[in-house]
Design an enzyme around this catalytic site. Structure first.
Site, mmCIF file in Angstrom:
data_model
loop_
_atom_site.group_PDB
_atom_site.id
_atom_site.type_symbol
_atom_site.label_atom_id
_atom_site.label_comp_id
_atom_site.label_asym_id
_atom_site.label_seq_id
_atom_site.Cartn_x
_atom_site.Cartn_y
_atom_site.Cartn_z
ATOM 1 N N SER A 1 0.822 -1.210 0.000
ATOM 2 C CA SER A 1 0.000 0.000 0.000
ATOM 3 C C SER A 1 0.851 1.253 0.000
ATOM 4 C CB SER A 1 -0.851 0.047 1.272
ATOM 5 O OG SER A 1 -1.618 -1.097 1.407
ATOM 6 N N GLU B 1 -3.749 0.122 -8.993
ATOM 7 C CA GLU B 1 -2.642 1.054 -9.247
ATOM 8 C C GLU B 1 -1.434 0.211 -9.638
ATOM 9 O OE1 GLU B 1 -2.422 3.234 -5.451
ATOM 10 O OE2 GLU B 1 -2.342 5.099 -6.563
HETATM 11 P P1 NAD Z 1 -3.636 -9.672 6.225
HETATM 12 O O1 NAD Z 1 -3.048 -9.490 7.556
HETATM 13 O O2 NAD Z 1 -5.121 -9.890 6.104
HETATM 14 O O3 NAD Z 1 -2.931 -10.924 5.460
HETATM 15 C C1 NAD Z 1 -1.537 -11.104 5.382
HETATM 16 C C2 NAD Z 1 -1.295 -12.607 5.224
HETATM 17 O O4 NAD Z 1 0.084 -12.808 4.877
HETATM 18 C C3 NAD Z 1 -1.548 -13.420 6.514
HETATM 19 O O5 NAD Z 1 -2.449 -14.476 6.232
HETATM 20 C C4 NAD Z 1 -0.160 -13.954 6.895
HETATM 21 O O6 NAD Z 1 -0.198 -15.237 7.482
HETATM 22 C C5 NAD Z 1 0.540 -13.985 5.533
HETATM 23 N N1 NAD Z 1 1.993 -13.936 5.605
HETATM 24 C C6 NAD Z 1 2.765 -13.074 6.317
HETATM 25 N N2 NAD Z 1 4.068 -13.289 6.068
HETATM 26 C C7 NAD Z 1 4.117 -14.323 5.178
HETATM 27 C C8 NAD Z 1 5.185 -14.999 4.518
HETATM 28 N N3 NAD Z 1 6.467 -14.643 4.712
HETATM 29 N N4 NAD Z 1 4.893 -16.011 3.662
HETATM 30 C C9 NAD Z 1 3.603 -16.379 3.455
HETATM 31 N N5 NAD Z 1 2.558 -15.760 4.047
HETATM 32 C C10 NAD Z 1 2.802 -14.737 4.890
HETATM 33 O O7 NAD Z 1 -3.176 -8.394 5.383
HETATM 34 P P2 NAD Z 1 -3.935 -7.689 4.141
HETATM 35 O O8 NAD Z 1 -4.894 -6.672 4.657
HETATM 36 O O9 NAD Z 1 -4.376 -8.738 3.192
HETATM 37 O O10 NAD Z 1 -2.712 -6.853 3.515
HETATM 38 C C11 NAD Z 1 -1.721 -7.483 2.744
HETATM 39 C C12 NAD Z 1 -1.000 -6.466 1.907
HETATM 40 O O11 NAD Z 1 -1.949 -5.781 1.051
HETATM 41 C C13 NAD Z 1 -0.284 -5.372 2.707
HETATM 42 O O12 NAD Z 1 0.895 -5.014 2.031
HETATM 43 C C14 NAD Z 1 -1.306 -4.226 2.687
HETATM 44 O O13 NAD Z 1 -0.700 -2.974 2.865
HETATM 45 C C15 NAD Z 1 -1.857 -4.380 1.275
HETATM 46 N N6 NAD Z 1 -3.188 -3.794 1.071
HETATM 47 C C16 NAD Z 1 -4.165 -3.921 2.030
HETATM 48 C C17 NAD Z 1 -5.429 -3.373 1.786
HETATM 49 C C18 NAD Z 1 -6.540 -3.507 2.796
HETATM 50 O O14 NAD Z 1 -7.569 -2.812 2.656
HETATM 51 N N7 NAD Z 1 -6.425 -4.380 3.786
HETATM 52 C C19 NAD Z 1 -5.693 -2.704 0.569
HETATM 53 C C20 NAD Z 1 -4.673 -2.629 -0.398
HETATM 54 C C21 NAD Z 1 -3.429 -3.175 -0.139
#
Ligand code: NAD
Length: 293
Positions: A125, A158
């Site tokens: 993000s 994006e």
């Molecule tokens: P989340 O916490 O829901 O999920 C992250 C997942 O990654 C978890 O299931 C965790 O177990 C897994 N994980 C962590 N380290 C790992 C590794 N080394 N190998 C394999 N799996 C691993 O997080 P999210 O909200 O899905 O966010 C994920 C990414 O997307 C972040 O970079 C966030 O900034 C970005 N993002 C989030 C949103 C949002 O609205 N939540 C929107 C756009 C982008």
């Protein structure tokens, strides 16, 4: 049926099966791609498959896909707990936690493991793509694919070019986004890109207004819903994104720019410390009894 499977050719690897990774796996599988979905946490893959099955079920109910297509889409997703399960993918999209060290370690491991032609994309993000690309031996093939939540619904992606991202990689990713019927917007690498550079200060300011007692959470949100035609107020949106994710992004913005205007609201910091992460934990600025643990 709106979608067919004729577009499938490349295998898509997705690392991180949380909110975003499961949504990304959903949209690629629904568009006919074979998907390798990898998560290292116990139970994460089962939860992701349950949520994808449920969300595809909603599309069946709306008449977007048939029940048969739902089953075929689910069968296209192959899960694995180790990075080795991603072998054979033409592109990897990482969606793990918003921490530079974690993404750095993951990209390095993927770079060591996968053939040099494989594109490494990040759903970050806010973290600099140039910085992430620099830890690999293929910075020309590292790019941002910033999806929006909920991924099956939001049409924007994006596409973030790092300083060394090649035109060829950018064109391939722009075309890929169109194949899943989303709209790519090309942006250059800068903290928070376009979306979060503007959105997060707005959400943060709403939190300061709440902390300083300017109005209740309900009233702050109502100002934006009724006065500015926002579909959701800023505090409900922060709960939806995840308060931990909001805090991580604000910290990256402060670190990358050195500009104190991104300083996270102390109320947000305290709520994250308390484990009140918004919708996903059942409590944030509002309560969500159905998600309470
Ligand atoms: P989340 O916490 O829901 O999920 C992250 C997942 O990654 C978890 O299931 C965790 O177990 C897994 N994980 C962590 N380290 C790992 C590794 N080394 N190998 C394999 N799996 C691993 O997080 P999210 O909200 O899905 O966010 C994920 C990414 O997307 C972040 O970079 C966030 O900034 C970005 N993002 C989030 C949103 C949002 O609205 N939540 C929107 C756009 C982008």
């Amino acid at each position: 049926m709106i979608l067919d499977s004729s577009s499938s050719q490349m295998r898509i690897g997705v690392v991180g099966a949380g909110t975003m990774g499961s949504g990304i796996a959903h949209v690629f599988a629904r568009s006919g791609f074979s998907v390798a979905l990898c998560d290292s946490a116990e139970g994460a893959l089962d939860r992701a498959m349950d949520s994808i099955a449920e969300n595809l079920g909603r599309e069946v109910n709306r008449g977007v896909i048939t029940e048969e297509y739902r089953a075929q889409s689910l069968a296209r997703i192959h899960t694995g707990s180790y990075l080795e399960s991603l072998a054979g993918s033409g592109i990897i999209i990482e969606a793990i936690h918003e921490r530079f060290e974690a993404k750095h370690a993951l990209l390095k491991a993927l770079d060591d493991m996968l053939p040099s032609e494989v594109i490494l994309a990040s759903n970050t993000s806010s973290i600099s793509l140039t910085k992430l690309a620099a830890v690999t031996s293929r910075p020309d093939r590292v790019i941002g694919m910033h999806f929006f939540n909920p991924v099956p619904v939001m049409v924007l992606v994006e596409v973030v070019r790092g300083m060394q991202t090649s035109d060829k990689t950018t064109q391939a990713v722009l075309a890929l986004v169109q194949k899943i019927k989303k709209t790519p917007i090309e942006v250059n690498d800068a903290a928070g890109f376009v979306s979060n550079r503007i959105l997060l200060p707005f959400l943060n300011e709403a939190m300061f207004a709440l902390m300083e007692g300017v109005a209740t959470a309900e009233n702050i949100d109502t100002v934006f819903k009724l006065g500015m035609a926002h579909p959701m107020g800023p505090l409900a949106l922060a709960d939806f994104i995840g308060l931990d994710v909001c805090l991580d992004i604000l910290r990256v913005l402060v670190e990358e720019t050195g500009d104190p205007k991104y300083r996270p609201c102390p109320l947000l910091v305290r709520m994250v410390s308390a484990g009140w992460l918004g919708r996903k934990t059942g409590k944030g600025f509002f309560t969500y009894p159905e998600n309470s643990k």
